[in-house]
Scaffold this motif. Structure first.
Motif, PDB file in Angstrom:
ATOM      1  N   GLY A   5       0.817  -1.205   0.000  1.00 11.01           N
ATOM      2  CA  GLY A   5       0.000   0.000   0.000  1.00 11.01           C
ATOM      3  C   GLY A   5       0.850   1.253   0.000  1.00 11.01           C
ATOM      4  N   LEU A  11      -4.143  10.668  -6.820  1.00  9.41           N
ATOM      5  CA  LEU A  11      -4.387   9.271  -7.177  1.00  9.41           C
ATOM      6  C   LEU A  11      -4.268   9.043  -8.683  1.00  9.41           C
ATOM      7  CD1 LEU A  11      -5.115   6.476  -6.059  1.00  9.41           C
ATOM      8  CD2 LEU A  11      -7.526   7.109  -6.284  1.00  9.41           C
ATOM      9  N   LYS A  28     -11.155   0.363  -8.787  1.00  7.72           N
ATOM     10  CA  LYS A  28     -11.147   1.490  -7.852  1.00  7.72           C
ATOM     11  C   LYS A  28     -12.323   1.325  -6.896  1.00  7.72           C
ATOM     12  CE  LYS A  28      -9.105   5.026 -10.833  1.00  7.72           C
ATOM     13  NZ  LYS A  28      -9.305   6.367 -11.408  1.00  7.72           N
ATOM     14  N   CYS A  47     -11.414   7.068   2.120  1.00  6.26           N
ATOM     15  CA  CYS A  47     -10.343   7.177   1.135  1.00  6.26           C
ATOM     16  C   CYS A  47     -10.739   6.474  -0.153  1.00  6.26           C
ATOM     17  CB  CYS A  47      -9.016   6.640   1.677  1.00  6.26           C
ATOM     18  SG  CYS A  47      -8.911   4.867   1.858  1.00  6.26           S
ATOM     19  N   ILE A  49      -9.284   4.223  -3.275  1.00  8.75           N
ATOM     20  CA  ILE A  49      -8.155   3.354  -3.578  1.00  8.75           C
ATOM     21  C   ILE A  49      -8.205   2.939  -5.040  1.00  8.75           C
ATOM     22  CG2 ILE A  49      -7.946   2.482  -1.215  1.00  8.75           C
ATOM     23  CD1 ILE A  49      -9.098  -0.218  -2.351  1.00  8.75           C
ATOM     24  N   GLU A  62      -1.656  -1.161  -3.854  1.00  4.61           N
ATOM     25  CA  GLU A  62      -2.884  -0.453  -3.485  1.00  4.61           C
ATOM     26  C   GLU A  62      -2.511   1.006  -3.276  1.00  4.61           C
ATOM     27  OE1 GLU A  62      -5.283  -0.036   0.528  1.00  4.61           O
ATOM     28  OE2 GLU A  62      -5.680  -1.991  -0.411  1.00  4.61           O
ATOM     29  N   ALA A  64      -3.711   4.689  -2.294  1.00  5.12           N
ATOM     30  CA  ALA A  64      -4.795   5.235  -1.483  1.00  5.12           C
ATOM     31  C   ALA A  64      -4.691   6.748  -1.361  1.00  5.12           C
ATOM     32  CB  ALA A  64      -4.777   4.611  -0.088  1.00  5.12           C
ATOM     33  N   TYR A  66      -6.370   9.612   0.844  1.00  6.54           N
ATOM     34  CA  TYR A  66      -7.203   9.858   2.026  1.00  6.54           C
ATOM     35  C   TYR A  66      -7.895  11.217   1.919  1.00  6.54           C
ATOM     36  CZ  TYR A  66      -5.866   5.806   4.769  1.00  6.54           C
ATOM     37  OH  TYR A  66      -5.724   4.520   5.228  1.00  6.54           O
TER      38      TYR A  66
END
Length: 141
Positions: A5, A11, A28, A47, A49, A62, A64, A66
């Motif tokens: 992660g 993103l 997603k 969040c 992802i 992954e 992420a 937030y």
């Protein structure tokens, strides 16, 4: 290992960067709820992802972003390579110069320079979005 992660601020930029490395967007999702709070030890987690899969299907990242609580910086944006903690993910590539050139279109920069390890590999470290460092290794035949 199921996945690694990485928390990012942008993103879409991270998805594009890892996509350029040959990773495929698996999907997603938005993560929130009591189970998420309990799992990560934060309150009010929300969040987005993106799961990225290597072409061989054996590894995943992954990514992420937030929204709540907001991500916090752990130190300098571009820490030196000897900073404690996880510092890179390595990718095997067929043409290292081509991959570096394509990653540069996503704002990536070489950390050092392209190097040769004996007659085995050509190697380099590249800093991408969010200061993420990836290593590239081209095996020499």
């Amino acid at each position: 290992m199921d996945n690694v992660g990485i928390v990012v601020d942008d993103l879409e930029a991270a998805v594009a960067f890892f996509g350029e490395l040959g990773m495929e967007l698996e999907g997603k999702a938005q993560i929130e709820g009591i189970w998420a709070d309990q799992t990560v030890g934060l309150d009010g987690v929300r969040c987005d992802i993106a799961m990225m899969r290597t072409p061989d299907g054996h590894s995943r990242l992954e990514l992420a972003k937030y929204h709540n609580p907001a991500a916090i910086s752990s130190g300098p944006h571009n820490p030196p390579h000897n900073t404690l903690g996880m510092h890179r993910v390595m990718f095997a590539v067929d043409d290292i110069e081509d991959v570096v050139a394509r990653l540069r279109t996503h704002g990536a920069e070489l950390v050092g320079e392209l190097a040769r390890f004996e007659n085995s590999y050509r190697l380099c470290y590249v800093r991408g979005p969010e200061g993420i460092i990836v290593a590239l290794a081209e095996q020499l035949n």
